[in-house]
Write a protein that holds these residues in place. Structure first.
Motif, PDB file in Angstrom:
ATOM      1  N   THR A 112      11.573   2.002   7.496  1.00 17.85           N
ATOM      2  CA  THR A 112      12.798   2.886   7.844  1.00 17.85           C
ATOM      3  C   THR A 112      12.686   4.234   7.186  1.00 17.85           C
ATOM      4  O   THR A 112      12.058   4.559   6.233  1.00 17.85           O
ATOM      5  CB  THR A 112      14.237   2.244   7.544  1.00 17.85           C
ATOM      6  N   VAL A 113      13.298   5.167   8.141  1.00 24.79           N
ATOM      7  CA  VAL A 113      13.102   6.638   7.690  1.00 24.79           C
ATOM      8  C   VAL A 113      14.220   7.379   7.971  1.00 24.79           C
ATOM      9  O   VAL A 113      14.937   7.327   9.002  1.00 24.79           O
ATOM     10  CB  VAL A 113      11.947   7.463   8.314  1.00 24.79           C
ATOM     11  N   SER A 116      10.950   3.676   3.579  1.00 23.56           N
ATOM     12  CA  SER A 116      10.924   2.600   2.798  1.00 23.56           C
ATOM     13  C   SER A 116      10.153   1.449   3.901  1.00 23.56           C
ATOM     14  O   SER A 116      10.485   1.575   5.009  1.00 23.56           O
ATOM     15  CB  SER A 116      12.479   2.375   2.628  1.00 23.56           C
ATOM     16  N   VAL A 117       9.790   0.448   3.136  1.00 22.86           N
ATOM     17  CA  VAL A 117       9.064  -0.552   3.969  1.00 22.86           C
ATOM     18  C   VAL A 117       9.677  -1.772   3.485  1.00 22.86           C
ATOM     19  O   VAL A 117       9.753  -2.250   2.345  1.00 22.86           O
ATOM     20  CB  VAL A 117       7.541  -0.589   3.712  1.00 22.86           C
ATOM     21  N   GLY A 118      10.257  -2.631   4.290  1.00 28.59           N
ATOM     22  CA  GLY A 118      10.688  -3.949   3.916  1.00 28.59           C
ATOM     23  C   GLY A 118      11.328  -4.855   5.086  1.00 28.59           C
ATOM     24  O   GLY A 118      11.684  -4.039   5.980  1.00 28.59           O
ATOM     25  N   HIS A 150       0.884  -1.216   0.249  1.00 23.90           N
ATOM     26  CA  HIS A 150       0.047  -0.177  -0.047  1.00 23.90           C
ATOM     27  C   HIS A 150       0.927   1.307   0.103  1.00 23.90           C
ATOM     28  O   HIS A 150       0.599   2.217  -0.636  1.00 23.90           O
ATOM     29  CB  HIS A 150      -0.941  -0.027   1.262  1.00 23.90           C
ATOM     30  N   ALA A 151       1.961   1.208   0.771  1.00 18.65           N
ATOM     31  CA  ALA A 151       2.917   2.431   0.794  1.00 18.65           C
ATOM     32  C   ALA A 151       3.511   2.962  -0.387  1.00 18.65           C
ATOM     33  O   ALA A 151       3.685   3.971  -0.677  1.00 18.65           O
ATOM     34  CB  ALA A 151       4.024   2.212   1.931  1.00 18.65           C
ATOM     35  N   ALA A 152       3.575   1.627  -1.236  1.00 14.06           N
ATOM     36  CA  ALA A 152       4.155   2.096  -2.713  1.00 14.06           C
ATOM     37  C   ALA A 152       3.423   2.935  -3.399  1.00 14.06           C
ATOM     38  O   ALA A 152       3.782   3.694  -4.391  1.00 14.06           O
ATOM     39  CB  ALA A 152       4.405   0.527  -3.147  1.00 14.06           C
ATOM     40  N   ASP A 153       1.936   2.957  -3.104  1.00 12.55           N
ATOM     41  CA  ASP A 153       0.917   3.717  -3.924  1.00 12.55           C
ATOM     42  C   ASP A 153       0.978   5.416  -3.385  1.00 12.55           C
ATOM     43  O   ASP A 153       0.489   5.967  -4.180  1.00 12.55           O
ATOM     44  CB  ASP A 153      -0.223   3.130  -3.730  1.00 12.55           C
TER      45      ASP A 153
END
Length: 119
Positions: free
Chosen positions: A43-44, A36-38, A10-13
């Motif tokens: 992470t930020v 970034s999500v993974g 979802h965050a990629a959208d």
């Protein structure tokens, strides 16, 4: 438990997010970030101010705003740890959220005025 893979999909959208932390004086501090999500976390890269805030209170929130007024905001709460200027957040809750506009929206029959989808 948050499905971090679904959160990442979802965050990629979305383009950017707002990172919300609490200052040592119990005030809200909001920063624009590109998370970034993974690997089970978000992470930020963070500023010195955010680093200080997280050092005092590790509870944080991220809000990805919708592209238009009828879309869902993506909201994630979690616990953050500063790792050399990069905040690593373990999500504890994530939802897609928007005002309920239809009488058939989830929860509308109970008087809820929100349309929320837990991730």
């Amino acid at each position: 438990m948050v499905d971090v893979d679904a959160l990442g999909q979802h965050a990629a959208d979305y383009g950017f997010a707002y990172l919300i932390t609490i200052t040592p004086h119990s005030r809200v501090h909001t920063s624009v970030v590109h998370p970034s999500v993974g690997d089970g976390a978000v992470t930020v890269p963070i500023s010195d101010r955010v680093r200080r805030n997280v050092g005092e209170n590790a509870e944080v929130s991220l809000v990805w705003p919708p592209a238009d007024a009828t879309g869902y905001s993506l909201i994630a709460d979690g616990t953050g740890v500063d790792r050399d200027g990069v905040l690593t957040i373990a999500p504890t809750r994530a939802i897609l959220h928007r005002p309920a506009t239809e009488p058939s929206a989830p929860g509308a029959a109970d008087g809820c005025v929100q349309d929320c989808v837990e991730l």
